[in-house]
Write an enzyme that holds these catalytic residues in place. Structure first.
Site, PDB file in Angstrom:
ATOM      1  N   LYS A 176       0.850  -1.181   0.000  1.00 12.13           N
ATOM      2  CA  LYS A 176       0.000   0.000   0.000  1.00 12.13           C
ATOM      3  C   LYS A 176       0.883   1.228   0.000  1.00 12.13           C
ATOM      4  O   LYS A 176       1.649   1.445   0.927  1.00 12.13           O
ATOM      5  CB  LYS A 176      -0.904  -0.009   1.229  1.00 12.13           C
ATOM      6  CG  LYS A 176      -1.727   1.253   1.351  1.00 12.13           C
ATOM      7  CD  LYS A 176      -2.814   1.100   2.379  1.00 12.13           C
ATOM      8  CE  LYS A 176      -3.503   2.435   2.611  1.00 12.13           C
ATOM      9  NZ  LYS A 176      -4.597   2.329   3.562  1.00 12.13           N
ATOM     10  N   ARG A 186     -10.883  10.272   1.141  1.00 15.45           N
ATOM     11  CA  ARG A 186     -10.849  10.931   2.450  1.00 15.45           C
ATOM     12  C   ARG A 186     -12.074  11.798   2.662  1.00 15.45           C
ATOM     13  O   ARG A 186     -12.460  12.046   3.792  1.00 15.45           O
ATOM     14  CB  ARG A 186      -9.522  11.666   2.623  1.00 15.45           C
ATOM     15  CG  ARG A 186      -8.414  10.607   2.702  1.00 15.45           C
ATOM     16  CD  ARG A 186      -7.036  11.123   2.888  1.00 15.45           C
ATOM     17  NE  ARG A 186      -6.105   9.986   2.875  1.00 15.45           N
ATOM     18  CZ  ARG A 186      -4.797  10.074   2.787  1.00 15.45           C
ATOM     19  NH1 ARG A 186      -4.239  11.266   2.702  1.00 15.45           N
ATOM     20  NH2 ARG A 186      -4.054   8.996   2.782  1.00 15.45           N
ATOM     21  N   ARG A 198       0.585  10.204   5.989  1.00 15.04           N
ATOM     22  CA  ARG A 198       0.719   8.786   6.304  1.00 15.04           C
ATOM     23  C   ARG A 198       2.044   8.208   5.815  1.00 15.04           C
ATOM     24  O   ARG A 198       2.197   7.017   5.684  1.00 15.04           O
ATOM     25  CB  ARG A 198      -0.421   7.998   5.674  1.00 15.04           C
ATOM     26  CG  ARG A 198      -1.810   8.436   6.078  1.00 15.04           C
ATOM     27  CD  ARG A 198      -2.808   7.303   5.898  1.00 15.04           C
ATOM     28  NE  ARG A 198      -4.175   7.735   5.737  1.00 15.04           N
ATOM     29  CZ  ARG A 198      -4.900   8.336   6.679  1.00 15.04           C
ATOM     30  NH1 ARG A 198      -4.369   8.585   7.862  1.00 15.04           N
ATOM     31  NH2 ARG A 198      -6.139   8.682   6.447  1.00 15.04           N
ATOM     32  N   GLU A 215       7.587  -6.877   1.956  1.00  5.07           N
ATOM     33  CA  GLU A 215       6.413  -6.586   2.809  1.00  5.07           C
ATOM     34  C   GLU A 215       5.390  -7.719   2.711  1.00  5.07           C
ATOM     35  O   GLU A 215       4.794  -8.140   3.693  1.00  5.07           O
ATOM     36  CB  GLU A 215       5.717  -5.286   2.361  1.00  5.07           C
ATOM     37  CG  GLU A 215       6.526  -4.026   2.525  1.00  5.07           C
ATOM     38  CD  GLU A 215       6.447  -3.462   3.935  1.00  5.07           C
ATOM     39  OE1 GLU A 215       5.611  -3.939   4.724  1.00  5.07           O
ATOM     40  OE2 GLU A 215       7.236  -2.546   4.240  1.00  5.07           O
ATOM     41  N   LYS A 230      -2.273  -1.620  -3.754  1.00  3.10           N
ATOM     42  CA  LYS A 230      -3.124  -0.429  -3.740  1.00  3.10           C
ATOM     43  C   LYS A 230      -2.272   0.802  -3.859  1.00  3.10           C
ATOM     44  O   LYS A 230      -1.294   0.899  -3.124  1.00  3.10           O
ATOM     45  CB  LYS A 230      -3.870  -0.433  -2.413  1.00  3.10           C
ATOM     46  CG  LYS A 230      -4.811   0.695  -2.192  1.00  3.10           C
ATOM     47  CD  LYS A 230      -5.411   0.535  -0.837  1.00  3.10           C
ATOM     48  CE  LYS A 230      -6.006   1.840  -0.431  1.00  3.10           C
ATOM     49  NZ  LYS A 230      -6.251   1.906   0.960  1.00  3.10           N
ATOM     50  N   SER A 256     -10.097   5.495  -5.042  1.00  6.78           N
ATOM     51  CA  SER A 256     -10.997   6.621  -5.280  1.00  6.78           C
ATOM     52  C   SER A 256     -10.491   7.594  -6.345  1.00  6.78           C
ATOM     53  O   SER A 256     -11.265   8.083  -7.171  1.00  6.78           O
ATOM     54  CB  SER A 256     -11.228   7.367  -3.964  1.00  6.78           C
ATOM     55  OG  SER A 256      -9.995   7.793  -3.406  1.00  6.78           O
ATOM     56  N   TYR A 295     -15.021   0.810  -7.314  1.00  4.28           N
ATOM     57  CA  TYR A 295     -16.302   1.476  -7.067  1.00  4.28           C
ATOM     58  C   TYR A 295     -17.274   1.262  -8.223  1.00  4.28           C
ATOM     59  O   TYR A 295     -18.444   1.590  -8.117  1.00  4.28           O
ATOM     60  CB  TYR A 295     -16.064   2.972  -6.799  1.00  4.28           C
ATOM     61  CG  TYR A 295     -15.202   3.181  -5.566  1.00  4.28           C
ATOM     62  CD1 TYR A 295     -15.759   3.094  -4.293  1.00  4.28           C
ATOM     63  CD2 TYR A 295     -13.818   3.399  -5.665  1.00  4.28           C
ATOM     64  CE1 TYR A 295     -14.970   3.233  -3.158  1.00  4.28           C
ATOM     65  CE2 TYR A 295     -13.021   3.542  -4.543  1.00  4.28           C
ATOM     66  CZ  TYR A 295     -13.604   3.452  -3.290  1.00  4.28           C
ATOM     67  OH  TYR A 295     -12.827   3.575  -2.169  1.00  4.28           O
TER      68      TYR A 295
HETATM   69  C1  PBG Z   1      -7.678   3.631   5.292  1.00  9.30           C
HETATM   70  C2  PBG Z   1      -7.912   3.466   3.846  1.00  9.30           C
HETATM   71  C3  PBG Z   1      -7.669   4.381   2.809  1.00  9.30           C
HETATM   72  C4  PBG Z   1      -8.163   3.785   1.631  1.00  9.30           C
HETATM   73  C5  PBG Z   1      -8.650   2.532   1.980  1.00  9.30           C
HETATM   74  N1  PBG Z   1      -8.466   2.341   3.339  1.00  9.30           N
HETATM   75  C6  PBG Z   1      -7.152   5.757   2.865  1.00  9.30           C
HETATM   76  C7  PBG Z   1      -5.762   5.986   3.193  1.00  9.30           C
HETATM   77  O1  PBG Z   1      -4.974   5.074   3.422  1.00  9.30           O
HETATM   78  O2  PBG Z   1      -5.430   7.153   3.305  1.00  9.30           O
HETATM   79  C8  PBG Z   1      -8.190   4.413   0.282  1.00  9.30           C
HETATM   80  C9  PBG Z   1      -9.223   3.896  -0.653  1.00  9.30           C
HETATM   81  C10 PBG Z   1      -9.498   4.760  -1.831  1.00  9.30           C
HETATM   82  O3  PBG Z   1      -8.830   5.780  -2.082  1.00  9.30           O
HETATM   83  O4  PBG Z   1     -10.438   4.426  -2.572  1.00  9.30           O
HETATM   84  N2  PBG Z   1      -6.479   3.307   5.803  1.00  9.30           N
END
Ligand code: PBG
Length: 308
Positions: A176, A186, A198, A215, A230, A256, A295
């Site tokens: 990730k 968000r 983050r 990882e 991701k 997203s 989505y």
């Molecule tokens: C929470 C989380 C996030 C997403 C999924 N779980 C946001 C982030 O890590 O900041 C993002 C999903 C998306 O952008 O569709 N940890």
């Protein structure tokens, strides 16, 4: 000659449920996506399952947040009530995946417990284990830790085993990246960090694929049953490398920002929306993802059924 086919059952639909709203609330940066009420969530999940999706991934947005994210594991917390209602409605007709993180539940918006202004890894692990148990008790078939703390898969595995949930698998967000493509999420999950970012706990996009593989190996050693990459589209090389390296199913999350990008261009008439969506899903599958979180899952499932 082999070619890649996307099937509805390969797709998982991420959904948001918000406490304390009377009607579904549109997410402006993700046209077509809403924060659901319990009622609208149930209806939309049933429709998605009828369209043929393989699963749904649930995010909760509580009315009240606090420093430790108490609503994430409160039995009457919105996400756990939603899991209960979906499990009662759908039984085992679909795979109910619970996103497991604290950022939607903490008042500071970070993915863990803070200590001295930064996230305290080990205290956060105990919270994650408690949240996993609450989600399994509420009816989740799978828990998906997305917070990226070190040792989270192992801590969650032991927590679940000790509570009698040894059969609940873990979908680890193993690779990730600290990505700008989470921006619209968000707004949807209301979990933007109130200070800082983050980068302390997510991976730097410039790091090598080998590092992602390390990882993933750690997560598998701790007991991950599936692994995830991701975002998806900008990380097809990582998906490819993981698929070649592991024996477990590989999932990819079309996040997203990937959704917003195509929706925005399509709304301008600059892209053929349906072709763009199907082309990206095909590319993500071709790279090696067995499962795609998107989505567009329900809508694409409908298109795929109609074109068969
Ligand atoms: C929470 C989380 C996030 C997403 C999924 N779980 C946001 C982030 O890590 O900041 C993002 C999903 C998306 O952008 O569709 N940890």
């Amino acid at each position: 000659m082999t070619s890649t086919r996307v099937q509805a059952a390969d797709l998982v639909l991420p959904m948001f449920v918000k406490e304390g709203i009377a009607d579904p609330a549109p997410v402006s940066s993700m046209p077509g996506v809403v924060q659901h009420t319990l009622d609208s969530l149930r209806k939309a999940a049933v429709e998605a399952v009828e369209a043929g999706v393989g699963g749904v991934l649930l995010f909760g947005v509580p009315a009240a947040k606090d420093a430790r994210g108490s609503q994430a594991d409160a039995a009457d917390g919105i996400v756990n009530r939603a899991l209960e209602s979906l499990r009662a409605e759908l039984g085992d007709a679909t795979v109910l995946v619970a996103d497991l993180c604290l950022c939607e539940y903490t008042d500071h918006g970070h993915c863990g417990i803070l200590s001295g202004g930064s996230v305290a890894n080990d205290e956060t692990l105990a919270r994650y284990a408690a949240v996993a148990v609450a989600q399994a008790a509420a009816g989740a078939h799978v828990v998906a830790p997305s917070g990226m703390m070190d040792g989270q898969v192992g801590a969650i595995r032991s927590g679940l085993d000790e509570a009698g949930f040894a059969e609940i698998p873990i979908l680890a967000y193993s690779a990730k990246y600290a990505s700008c493509f989470y921006g619209p999420f968000r707004e949807a999950a209301e979990g933007a960090p109130q200070f800082g970012d983050r980068e302390g706990y997510q991976q730097d996009p410039s790091r090598s694929v080998e590092e992602a593989l390390r990882e993933v190996a750690l997560d598998l050693a701790e007991g991950a049953d599936f692994v995830m990459v991701k975002p998806a589209l900008a990380y097809l090389d990582v998906i490819r490398a993981l698929r070649a390296a592991v024996d477990v199913p590989v999932a990819a999350y079309q996040v997203s920002g990937e959704y917003a990008m195509i929706e925005a261009a399509a709304a301008q008439g600059w892209l053929d929306r349906r072709r763009a969506v199907l082309e990206t899903l095909t590319a993500i599958r071709r790279a090696g993802a067995d499962v795609v979180l998107t989505y567009w899952a329900a809508e694409a499932a409908g298109w795929l059924a109609a074109s068969r």
